[in-house]
Design a protein around this motif. Structure first.
Motif, PDB file in Angstrom:
ATOM      1  N   VAL A  18       0.825  -1.212   0.000  1.00 18.70           N
ATOM      2  CA  VAL A  18       0.000   0.000   0.000  1.00 18.70           C
ATOM      3  C   VAL A  18       0.857   1.259   0.000  1.00 18.70           C
ATOM      4  O   VAL A  18       0.322   2.378   0.049  1.00 18.70           O
ATOM      5  CB  VAL A  18      -0.939   0.016   1.223  1.00 18.70           C
ATOM      6  CG1 VAL A  18      -1.895  -1.151   1.180  1.00 18.70           C
ATOM      7  CG2 VAL A  18      -0.125   0.007   2.531  1.00 18.70           C
ATOM      8  N   PHE A  19       2.184   1.117  -0.075  1.00 24.31           N
ATOM      9  CA  PHE A  19       3.079   2.273  -0.030  1.00 24.31           C
ATOM     10  C   PHE A  19       3.683   2.544  -1.401  1.00 24.31           C
ATOM     11  O   PHE A  19       3.875   1.635  -2.207  1.00 24.31           O
ATOM     12  CB  PHE A  19       4.201   2.047   0.991  1.00 24.31           C
ATOM     13  CG  PHE A  19       3.716   1.916   2.403  1.00 24.31           C
ATOM     14  CD1 PHE A  19       3.388   3.030   3.140  1.00 24.31           C
ATOM     15  CD2 PHE A  19       3.573   0.657   2.978  1.00 24.31           C
ATOM     16  CE1 PHE A  19       2.936   2.907   4.444  1.00 24.31           C
ATOM     17  CE2 PHE A  19       3.129   0.520   4.279  1.00 24.31           C
ATOM     18  CZ  PHE A  19       2.789   1.653   5.011  1.00 24.31           C
ATOM     19  N   LYS A  20       3.990   3.801  -1.628  1.00 26.59           N
ATOM     20  CA  LYS A  20       4.722   4.187  -2.824  1.00 26.59           C
ATOM     21  C   LYS A  20       6.058   4.769  -2.382  1.00 26.59           C
ATOM     22  O   LYS A  20       6.109   5.707  -1.568  1.00 26.59           O
ATOM     23  CB  LYS A  20       3.961   5.221  -3.640  1.00 26.59           C
ATOM     24  CG  LYS A  20       4.667   5.578  -4.943  1.00 26.59           C
ATOM     25  CD  LYS A  20       3.794   6.381  -5.870  1.00 26.59           C
ATOM     26  CE  LYS A  20       4.468   6.598  -7.213  1.00 26.59           C
ATOM     27  NZ  LYS A  20       3.600   7.333  -8.164  1.00 26.59           N
ATOM     28  N   VAL A  21       7.154   4.216  -2.915  1.00 24.13           N
ATOM     29  CA  VAL A  21       8.499   4.664  -2.579  1.00 24.13           C
ATOM     30  C   VAL A  21       9.033   5.444  -3.779  1.00 24.13           C
ATOM     31  O   VAL A  21       9.082   4.917  -4.898  1.00 24.13           O
ATOM     32  CB  VAL A  21       9.414   3.470  -2.246  1.00 24.13           C
ATOM     33  CG1 VAL A  21      10.824   3.959  -1.927  1.00 24.13           C
ATOM     34  CG2 VAL A  21       8.841   2.670  -1.083  1.00 24.13           C
ATOM     35  N   LYS A  22       9.427   6.697  -3.529  1.00 19.38           N
ATOM     36  CA  LYS A  22       9.838   7.550  -4.647  1.00 19.38           C
ATOM     37  C   LYS A  22      11.152   8.268  -4.320  1.00 19.38           C
ATOM     38  O   LYS A  22      11.168   9.225  -3.539  1.00 19.38           O
ATOM     39  CB  LYS A  22       8.763   8.584  -4.958  1.00 19.38           C
ATOM     40  CG  LYS A  22       9.081   9.445  -6.177  1.00 19.38           C
ATOM     41  CD  LYS A  22       7.926  10.355  -6.536  1.00 19.38           C
ATOM     42  CE  LYS A  22       7.806  11.492  -5.539  1.00 19.38           C
ATOM     43  NZ  LYS A  22       6.774  12.478  -5.962  1.00 19.38           N
ATOM     44  N   PRO A  23      12.292   7.832  -4.881  1.00 22.56           N
ATOM     45  CA  PRO A  23      13.530   8.603  -4.781  1.00 22.56           C
ATOM     46  C   PRO A  23      13.543   9.688  -5.859  1.00 22.56           C
ATOM     47  O   PRO A  23      12.952   9.514  -6.932  1.00 22.56           O
ATOM     48  CB  PRO A  23      14.615   7.559  -5.025  1.00 22.56           C
ATOM     49  CG  PRO A  23      13.946   6.527  -5.883  1.00 22.56           C
ATOM     50  CD  PRO A  23      12.483   6.536  -5.532  1.00 22.56           C
ATOM     51  N   TRP A  24      14.223  10.792  -5.577  1.00 22.27           N
ATOM     52  CA  TRP A  24      14.301  11.845  -6.583  1.00 22.27           C
ATOM     53  C   TRP A  24      15.593  12.634  -6.421  1.00 22.27           C
ATOM     54  O   TRP A  24      16.251  12.616  -5.385  1.00 22.27           O
ATOM     55  CB  TRP A  24      13.100  12.778  -6.498  1.00 22.27           C
ATOM     56  CG  TRP A  24      13.231  13.880  -5.486  1.00 22.27           C
ATOM     57  CD1 TRP A  24      13.789  15.118  -5.670  1.00 22.27           C
ATOM     58  CD2 TRP A  24      12.807  13.857  -4.120  1.00 22.27           C
ATOM     59  NE1 TRP A  24      13.733  15.849  -4.509  1.00 22.27           N
ATOM     60  CE2 TRP A  24      13.130  15.096  -3.554  1.00 22.27           C
ATOM     61  CE3 TRP A  24      12.180  12.886  -3.332  1.00 22.27           C
ATOM     62  CZ2 TRP A  24      12.845  15.405  -2.226  1.00 22.27           C
ATOM     63  CZ3 TRP A  24      11.896  13.187  -2.007  1.00 22.27           C
ATOM     64  CH2 TRP A  24      12.228  14.431  -1.471  1.00 22.27           C
TER      65      TRP A  24
ATOM     66  N   GLY B 201      16.533  13.106  -2.501  1.00 21.39           N
ATOM     67  CA  GLY B 201      15.492  12.809  -1.530  1.00 21.39           C
ATOM     68  C   GLY B 201      14.848  11.449  -1.721  1.00 21.39           C
ATOM     69  O   GLY B 201      14.982  10.806  -2.765  1.00 21.39           O
ATOM     70  N   LEU B 202      14.141  11.032  -0.674  1.00 20.54           N
ATOM     71  CA  LEU B 202      13.374   9.801  -0.691  1.00 20.54           C
ATOM     72  C   LEU B 202      12.050  10.063   0.003  1.00 20.54           C
ATOM     73  O   LEU B 202      12.017  10.618   1.109  1.00 20.54           O
ATOM     74  CB  LEU B 202      14.127   8.678   0.020  1.00 20.54           C
ATOM     75  CG  LEU B 202      13.384   7.333   0.126  1.00 20.54           C
ATOM     76  CD1 LEU B 202      13.231   6.702  -1.251  1.00 20.54           C
ATOM     77  CD2 LEU B 202      14.124   6.393   1.080  1.00 20.54           C
ATOM     78  N   LYS B 203      10.947   9.646  -0.650  1.00 16.69           N
ATOM     79  CA  LYS B 203       9.617   9.873  -0.104  1.00 16.69           C
ATOM     80  C   LYS B 203       8.847   8.556  -0.079  1.00 16.69           C
ATOM     81  O   LYS B 203       8.782   7.853  -1.092  1.00 16.69           O
ATOM     82  CB  LYS B 203       8.867  10.906  -0.949  1.00 16.69           C
ATOM     83  CG  LYS B 203       7.523  11.329  -0.405  1.00 16.69           C
ATOM     84  CD  LYS B 203       6.946  12.456  -1.255  1.00 16.69           C
ATOM     85  CE  LYS B 203       5.667  13.009  -0.670  1.00 16.69           C
ATOM     86  NZ  LYS B 203       5.138  14.140  -1.483  1.00 16.69           N
ATOM     87  N   ILE B 204       8.278   8.245   1.082  1.00 15.98           N
ATOM     88  CA  ILE B 204       7.455   7.037   1.238  1.00 15.98           C
ATOM     89  C   ILE B 204       6.054   7.495   1.630  1.00 15.98           C
ATOM     90  O   ILE B 204       5.875   8.143   2.669  1.00 15.98           O
ATOM     91  CB  ILE B 204       8.029   6.103   2.313  1.00 15.98           C
ATOM     92  CG1 ILE B 204       9.476   5.730   1.961  1.00 15.98           C
ATOM     93  CG2 ILE B 204       7.182   4.851   2.453  1.00 15.98           C
ATOM     94  CD1 ILE B 204      10.177   4.939   3.045  1.00 15.98           C
TER      95      ILE B 204
END
Length: 282
Positions: free
Chosen positions: A31-37, A60-63
């Motif tokens: 149910v999570f989305k992991v997004k590095p940028w 950055g990294l966003k969960i």
């Protein structure tokens, strides 16, 4: 992204041009989305005969996850909580700048934080958005600025927008721009208060109107509560020239009159158009 803004603080005008490039990836894990940028920005400030540059770089990294529920009368709200890790540095020295909005408050360092985004829909119509970002500076071991943004459309013609910034480590409300705008057939108008460093600094208003297919103008006024008088007026004109737009601006204050002229591709102010073209190109 390209963003151009014209600002005035304490009677001094400045034009800020922001060029931003972001590379990101996303992966759904349950149910999570992991997004590095990774992002790079080039900020150029011109005014008063000088130029200043800033070049922030972020890794950055966003969960995040999405929570949605249906409400009465066919409304739906969406809530997106996120955990964020950011490492920010600057390729050039950090100059001392007046605060126009979030960009001038960026500092280097390693941060951990929490984002909360809220959206409201009615069927397929977007009704509004609000977001809160609170970051903790891991190096300095104190909270960085907390930013609250909102844009609400209770009707098709009226909108409430704002950006507000707090420094909870200092216990202060640092910056605020809060506007009410009305849009009708061929015209737009706005009025709002300005807050900076523990005081309400003034009231800003403007009226913008389309004249035919190719012309548009705006008349604006800033009233300074500290001085108790009108500090500045500005007059802007836009003219479409095929696929280009020319923007001419005249600013008048108590001490001087300034002029500003800029040419840019018309598609910059039409995000839906360039997104559609980019999708076709891909």
């Amino acid at each position: 992204d390209l963003e151009v803004g014209h600002f005035e603080v304490d009677g001094k005008e400045s034009v800020r041009v922001v060029n931003s490039t972001t590379v990101e990836a996303g992966e759904n894990i349950g149910v999570f989305k992991v997004k590095p940028w990774m992002s790079f920005s080039a900020l150029e400030y011109t005014g008063s005969g000088s130029e200043i540059f800033r070049h922030p770089v972020e890794l950055g990294l966003k969960i995040s996850t999405l929570l949605a529920r249906d409400l009465k009368h066919r409304y739906q709200e969406q809530l997106i909580p996120s955990l964020v890790l950011i490492n920010r540095s600057f390729l050039s020295p950090e100059p001392d700048l007046p605060v126009y909005d979030n960009y001038e408050l960026l500092t280097s360092g390693r941060f951990a934080g929490f984002d909360l985004d809220w959206n409201l829909w009615r069927q397929d119509t977007w009704m509004g958005h609000a977001s809160v970002r609170s970051l903790y500076d891991l190096g300095r071991q104190k909270f960085a600025d907390t930013v609250f943004n909102y844009e609400l459309h209770p009707t098709g013609r009226v909108a409430f927008t704002g950006t507000n910034i707090w420094d909870f480590s200092e216990g202060s409300y640092r910056f605020g721009v809060n506007d009410v705008s009305v849009e009708g057939k061929g015209y737009r108008c706005s009025v709002g208060v300005r807050y900076q460093e523990k005081e309400v600094t003034g009231l800003e208003s403007w009226l913008e109107q389309d004249v035919g297919r190719f012309w548009r103008y705006r008349v604006g006024l800033f009233y300074d509560f500290r001085e108790g008088e009108s500090v500045s007026q500005h007059y802007q004109f836009w003219r479409k020239l095929h696929c280009w737009t020319v923007n001419f601006r005249v600013g008048v204050d108590r001490r001087e009159t300034s002029f500003f002229v800029m040419f840019y591709p018309s598609v910059i102010t039409q995000p839906e158009t360039w997104k559609e073209r980019l999708a076709k190109w891909r």
